[in-house]
Design an enzyme around this catalytic site. Sequence first.
Site, short mmCIF file in Angstrom:
data_model
loop_
_atom_site.label_atom_id
_atom_site.label_comp_id
_atom_site.label_asym_id
_atom_site.label_seq_id
_atom_site.Cartn_x
_atom_site.Cartn_y
_atom_site.Cartn_z
N ASP A 107 -19.35 45.25 6.41
CA ASP A 107 -20.80 45.38 6.53
C ASP A 107 -21.09 46.11 7.85
O ASP A 107 -21.10 47.33 7.91
CB ASP A 107 -21.40 43.97 6.46
CG ASP A 107 -22.91 43.96 6.42
OD1 ASP A 107 -23.50 45.03 6.25
OD2 ASP A 107 -23.51 42.88 6.57
N LYS A 135 -20.21 48.72 2.69
CA LYS A 135 -21.66 48.90 2.53
C LYS A 135 -22.14 50.18 3.21
O LYS A 135 -21.77 50.46 4.34
CB LYS A 135 -22.42 47.70 3.13
CG LYS A 135 -22.51 46.53 2.18
CD LYS A 135 -23.48 45.47 2.69
CE LYS A 135 -23.28 44.19 1.91
NZ LYS A 135 -24.11 43.10 2.44
N VAL A 157 -24.00 40.89 -2.01
CA VAL A 157 -23.21 40.78 -3.25
C VAL A 157 -22.36 39.50 -3.27
O VAL A 157 -21.96 38.98 -2.23
CB VAL A 157 -22.31 42.03 -3.46
CG1 VAL A 157 -23.15 43.24 -3.83
CG2 VAL A 157 -21.44 42.31 -2.24
P1 IMP Z 1 -19.23 42.50 9.33
O1 IMP Z 1 -18.59 41.99 10.58
O2 IMP Z 1 -20.71 42.66 9.49
O3 IMP Z 1 -18.58 43.77 8.80
O4 IMP Z 1 -19.12 41.34 8.25
C1 IMP Z 1 -18.10 41.26 7.34
C2 IMP Z 1 -18.05 39.87 6.71
O5 IMP Z 1 -19.36 39.39 6.38
C3 IMP Z 1 -17.28 39.93 5.42
O6 IMP Z 1 -15.90 39.69 5.60
C4 IMP Z 1 -17.97 38.89 4.57
O7 IMP Z 1 -17.36 37.62 4.80
C5 IMP Z 1 -19.39 38.83 5.08
N1 IMP Z 1 -20.32 39.63 4.22
C6 IMP Z 1 -20.96 40.76 4.56
N2 IMP Z 1 -21.74 41.21 3.56
C7 IMP Z 1 -21.58 40.34 2.53
C8 IMP Z 1 -22.12 40.27 1.19
O8 IMP Z 1 -22.90 41.12 0.71
N3 IMP Z 1 -21.72 39.21 0.43
C9 IMP Z 1 -20.86 38.25 0.89
N4 IMP Z 1 -20.32 38.28 2.14
C10 IMP Z 1 -20.69 39.31 2.95
#
Ligand code: IMP
Length: 186
Positions: A107, A135, A157
């Site tokens: 994300d 994403k 999602v």
């Molecule tokens: P980041 O550090 O913002 O890239 O977050 C990544 C983590 O957030 C992933 O490993 C997921 O556990 C969680 N995450 C982010 N977006 C989603 C989503 O749309 N659905 C479920 N989990 C998500």
Amino acid sequence: MSQVEIDRAVEEILVDEETLRRRVEELGEEISLDYEGRDLLLVGVLKGAVFFMADLMRELAVSCEIDFMAISSYGAAADSSGVVRILKDLDINIKGRDVLIVEDIIDSGLTLSYLMRNLGAREPASLEVCALLVKHGRRETEVPVKYVGFEIPNRYVIGYGLDFAERYRNLPHVAVMAAELLEESG
Ligand code: IMP
Ligand code: MG
């Protein structure tokens, strides 16, 4: 989970079972070619990546091992703060190993960027990332993701390992979660 509950949670199926299966097969072929003759270590990030990793590993034609890490971001914010705590570290020493991090979804990229720095400092022979989902337009930090399953719009999602409050990981497809459920939870 009842069908009624599932129907209420799913707004739209984004990636169906068959499309997931075919893409995982392709990724497996690509990774097998790239790592031919080498000894691969897959590092899965608990818990969401478990489902994808189990399927991906069965498509690999190279010898490989698996290990897992559990991490959590500090604070209760829904959005990752980028400050990450290791809840469970690797069992294996990765120095000199060819390491492939397997993630369910990227994300903001903050979790992954922490993980890359942390594992990179342990001097693996190589360190790459394979993410099932990425994403669009959410990156706050540039992380090099070598293998991407699908680029998806910026929606919440669930399914195929992805949860909402620990639920729905067992859906066979990746689905957009119904907005009303997100709103209910505040
Ligand atoms: P980041 O550090 O913002 O890239 O977050 C990544 C983590 O957030 C992933 O490993 C997921 O556990 C969680 N995450 C982010 N977006 C989603 C989503 O749309 N659905 C479920 N989990 C998500
Ligand atoms: Mg998660």
